[in-house]
Design an enzyme around this catalytic site. Sequence first.
Site, PDB file in Angstrom:
ATOM      1  N   CYS A   1      15.579 -16.353   6.974  1.00 41.63           N
ATOM      2  CA  CYS A   1      15.212 -17.157   5.811  1.00 41.63           C
ATOM      3  C   CYS A   1      15.374 -18.655   6.139  1.00 41.63           C
ATOM      4  O   CYS A   1      14.629 -19.179   6.948  1.00 41.63           O
ATOM      5  CB  CYS A   1      16.013 -16.720   4.592  1.00 41.63           C
ATOM      6  SG  CYS A   1      15.348 -17.311   3.007  1.00 41.63           S
TER       7      CYS A   1
ATOM      8  N   HIS B   1      14.180 -10.727   5.182  1.00 41.43           N
ATOM      9  CA  HIS B   1      15.601 -10.413   5.293  1.00 41.43           C
ATOM     10  C   HIS B   1      15.797  -9.039   5.939  1.00 41.43           C
ATOM     11  O   HIS B   1      15.682  -8.017   5.251  1.00 41.43           O
ATOM     12  CB  HIS B   1      16.242 -10.413   3.901  1.00 41.43           C
ATOM     13  CG  HIS B   1      16.353 -11.757   3.288  1.00 41.43           C
ATOM     14  ND1 HIS B   1      17.500 -12.519   3.371  1.00 41.43           N
ATOM     15  CD2 HIS B   1      15.452 -12.492   2.587  1.00 41.43           C
ATOM     16  CE1 HIS B   1      17.313 -13.668   2.744  1.00 41.43           C
ATOM     17  NE2 HIS B   1      16.071 -13.679   2.261  1.00 41.43           N
TER      18      HIS B   1
ATOM     19  N   GLU C   1      18.534  -7.628   6.740  1.00 42.19           N
ATOM     20  CA  GLU C   1      19.694  -6.955   6.145  1.00 42.19           C
ATOM     21  C   GLU C   1      19.362  -6.299   4.810  1.00 42.19           C
ATOM     22  O   GLU C   1      20.151  -5.496   4.298  1.00 42.19           O
ATOM     23  CB  GLU C   1      20.852  -7.948   5.979  1.00 42.19           C
ATOM     24  CG  GLU C   1      20.752  -8.897   4.804  1.00 42.19           C
ATOM     25  CD  GLU C   1      19.809 -10.080   4.998  1.00 42.19           C
ATOM     26  OE1 GLU C   1      19.780 -10.955   4.120  1.00 42.19           O
ATOM     27  OE2 GLU C   1      19.109 -10.125   6.035  1.00 42.19           O
TER      28      GLU C   1
END
Length: 207
Positions: free
Chosen positions: A80, A185, A187
Site C-alpha cells: 500500500c 494487501h 495479508e
Amino acid sequence: MKVGIIDYGRGNLRSVQKAVAALGHPAELVTDAAGVAGLDAMIFPGQGAFGECVRALNEHDLFAPIQDWLAAGKPYMGICLGYQLLFAASEESPGTPGFGALPGQVVRFASGGGLKIPQMGWNTLRFADPADPAWAGLPASPYVYFVHSYYPVPADESAVASYTDYGGEFASSVRRPRLLATQFHPEKSQDVGLAILRNFVERVAVE
C-alpha cells in the site's frame, strides 16, 4: 532470515506479522533506525495518507534509513503506502517527497463514470511475467484485496509486475531484484496473499 516490519506508530501491523510468522519466518516490529540494523529483509505495510506517513517516518527516524536501504538494493517489500512511497511525489500530498527509489508519481483515481473511490474490495491481477518467482504457485488472474484512492504510475514500464483494471489498467505492483511492492494487501488476501509473502521471503529476498 531476520525479517523486520516497519512500525511508525500508525495502524495495526499484527496481521502482517502474524501472516509472516505463519510461514515459519517470525518477524519483529522495527520502530527506529537502530532496529533496521541487522535485518535481512524489510516489509513496509504503510497506512494512511502519503504526507502523514512521511512525517511519522521522520519523527521515528525511519525515513532516511529506509531510503538508504532501498538505495543499497537490500530486500524490501512495500504494501500500500509502502509501495507508493517508493516514488518521489504524490498528488495526495504535494510538496512532500517520497523515497524516490523508482521514477514516476502517485496519482488519484479519476472521478466520474460511476467509479467508486476508494477502490475497496477484491480485484484481479494480470501478471506482466507469469514466470516471475514473485508469483510462483499462484493461479492465473488471482484475486487480491485492495483499499486505496491513489496509485503509482511508474515511469519505467519494465518495473511493473502486475496490472489491475479499475476504470482502466493501473500498475498494481512493481518488481526489481530483491524488491516487490504491491498496492493490494497480501495479508488480507487469504491463501494468495500468503503465497506472495512466502515468495518474497523465500525467493525474492534471496535473489
